[in-house]
Design a protein around this motif. Sequence first.
Motif, PDB file in Angstrom:
ATOM      1  N   SER A   1       1.038  -1.142   0.041  1.00  0.00           N
ATOM      2  CA  SER A   1      -0.149   0.087   0.391  1.00  0.00           C
ATOM      3  C   SER A   1       0.992   1.413  -0.283  1.00  0.00           C
ATOM      4  N   GLU A   2       2.109   1.164   1.128  1.00  0.00           N
ATOM      5  CA  GLU A   2       3.251   2.238   0.811  1.00  0.00           C
ATOM      6  C   GLU A   2       4.054   2.705  -0.383  1.00  0.00           C
ATOM      7  N   LEU A   3       3.451   1.875  -1.284  1.00  0.00           N
ATOM      8  CA  LEU A   3       4.318   1.564  -2.587  1.00  0.00           C
ATOM      9  C   LEU A   3       3.460   3.216  -3.703  1.00  0.00           C
ATOM     10  N   VAL A   4       2.151   1.624  -3.060  1.00  0.00           N
ATOM     11  CA  VAL A   4       0.998   2.781  -4.250  1.00  0.00           C
ATOM     12  C   VAL A   4       0.677   4.262  -3.902  1.00  0.00           C
ATOM     13  N   LEU A   5       0.937   4.074  -2.734  1.00  0.00           N
ATOM     14  CA  LEU A   5       0.586   5.697  -2.723  1.00  0.00           C
ATOM     15  C   LEU A   5       2.153   6.802  -2.819  1.00  0.00           C
ATOM     16  N   LYS A   6       3.014   5.929  -3.112  1.00  0.00           N
ATOM     17  CA  LYS A   6       4.351   6.923  -3.509  1.00  0.00           C
ATOM     18  C   LYS A   6       4.188   6.913  -4.810  1.00  0.00           C
ATOM     19  N   LYS A   7       3.906   5.739  -5.305  1.00  0.00           N
ATOM     20  CA  LYS A   7       4.114   5.826  -7.152  1.00  0.00           C
ATOM     21  C   LYS A   7       2.680   6.754  -7.841  1.00  0.00           C
ATOM     22  N   VAL A   8       1.845   7.491  -6.689  1.00  0.00           N
ATOM     23  CA  VAL A   8       0.963   8.461  -7.235  1.00  0.00           C
ATOM     24  C   VAL A   8       1.467   9.817  -6.937  1.00  0.00           C
ATOM     25  N   GLY A   9       2.415   9.621  -5.753  1.00  0.00           N
ATOM     26  CA  GLY A   9       2.777  10.851  -5.496  1.00  0.00           C
ATOM     27  C   GLY A   9       2.732  11.327  -4.019  1.00  0.00           C
ATOM     28  N   PHE A  10       2.643  10.635  -3.420  1.00  0.00           N
ATOM     29  CA  PHE A  10       1.977  10.554  -1.382  1.00  0.00           C
ATOM     30  C   PHE A  10       3.152  10.763  -1.102  1.00  0.00           C
ATOM     31  N   LYS A  11       2.989  11.927   0.027  1.00  0.00           N
ATOM     32  CA  LYS A  11       4.233  11.884   0.648  1.00  0.00           C
ATOM     33  C   LYS A  11       3.952  11.677   2.389  1.00  0.00           C
ATOM     34  N   GLU A  12       5.474  10.429   2.860  1.00  0.00           N
ATOM     35  CA  GLU A  12       4.635   9.916   3.966  1.00  0.00           C
ATOM     36  C   GLU A  12       4.972  11.251   5.204  1.00  0.00           C
ATOM     37  N   GLU A  13       4.214  11.145   5.814  1.00  0.00           N
ATOM     38  CA  GLU A  13       3.731  13.029   6.811  1.00  0.00           C
ATOM     39  C   GLU A  13       3.712  12.132   8.372  1.00  0.00           C
ATOM     40  N   GLY A  14       4.036  11.387   8.727  1.00  0.00           N
ATOM     41  CA  GLY A  14       4.237  10.936   9.760  1.00  0.00           C
ATOM     42  C   GLY A  14       4.078   9.348  10.505  1.00  0.00           C
ATOM     43  N   LEU A  15       4.395   9.394  12.371  1.00  0.00           N
ATOM     44  CA  LEU A  15       3.217   7.960  12.517  1.00  0.00           C
ATOM     45  C   LEU A  15       2.453   8.533  13.625  1.00  0.00           C
ATOM     46  N   ARG A  16       1.318   7.565  13.661  1.00  0.00           N
ATOM     47  CA  ARG A  16       0.366   8.806  14.488  1.00  0.00           C
ATOM     48  C   ARG A  16      -0.063   7.444  15.308  1.00  0.00           C
ATOM     49  N   ARG A  17       0.722   7.820  16.803  1.00  0.00           N
ATOM     50  CA  ARG A  17       0.834   6.355  17.210  1.00  0.00           C
ATOM     51  C   ARG A  17      -0.487   5.941  18.265  1.00  0.00           C
ATOM     52  N   GLN A  18      -1.189   4.773  17.959  1.00  0.00           N
ATOM     53  CA  GLN A  18      -2.118   3.908  19.128  1.00  0.00           C
ATOM     54  C   GLN A  18      -3.267   4.972  18.072  1.00  0.00           C
ATOM     55  N   CYS A  19      -3.231   5.111  16.840  1.00  0.00           N
ATOM     56  CA  CYS A  19      -4.400   6.185  16.878  1.00  0.00           C
ATOM     57  C   CYS A  19      -5.678   4.740  15.936  1.00  0.00           C
ATOM     58  N   GLY A  20      -5.388   3.438  15.777  1.00  0.00           N
ATOM     59  CA  GLY A  20      -6.909   2.672  15.711  1.00  0.00           C
ATOM     60  C   GLY A  20      -6.456   1.676  16.462  1.00  0.00           C
ATOM     61  N   TYR A  21      -8.324   1.125  16.677  1.00  0.00           N
ATOM     62  CA  TYR A  21      -8.453  -0.168  17.944  1.00  0.00           C
ATOM     63  C   TYR A  21      -9.459  -0.371  16.971  1.00  0.00           C
TER      64      TYR A  21
END
Length: 185
Positions: free
Chosen positions: A144-164
């Motif tokens: 999924s990360e590779l797909v996003l980067k191919k489209v031009g998305f930039k990694e902006e950070g990590l949201r710790r324990q954001c999902g449950y």
Amino acid sequence: MKFPEYETKRLTLRKLTEDDAEGIFQLFSDSLVITYYDMEALSDISQAKQIIHLMQERFESNTGIRWGIRIAETNELVGTCGFNSWNKDMKSAVIGYDLRSHFWGRGIITEAIHQIVKQAFGGGLPCGDLNRIQADTVPGNIGSELVLKKVGFKEEGLRRQCGYWKNQFHDLKCFGLLRSEYKEV
């Protein structure tokens, strides 16, 4: 409001209907597909129908949109993509996508995401013209990360324990794409 449909070189992106229940069931009953999802694998076709209904409601309430991804040549439903939510006032949206596992590695999701991002930044969606699109991935979801980067998305950070989900907390990597950064293919 008419549901927008698109074609790419290999794909058609169309509204999901109850006729797609079997395809949605195949998609979300695959444990590989839902590894990083906030849901368990489907066990009954009625669950697929509920997902389709939810996606239809999202569009009808103008809070998001989800397309069925089909192989143009065969009309086979192989995945979905769209905007899980959007904020018209903020001109932003959150993107999501999935693909049946035996279609991974063929550039299908990248092709579909390019198409819907192009439409979103061009004002071709009911939400109006967007300026920012966000995506979240669970660390380890390299595909999924590779797909996003191919489209031009930039990694902006990590949201710790954001999902449950699945009885545990999950960190989420945040990716963003601005209209001014997007380059059409």
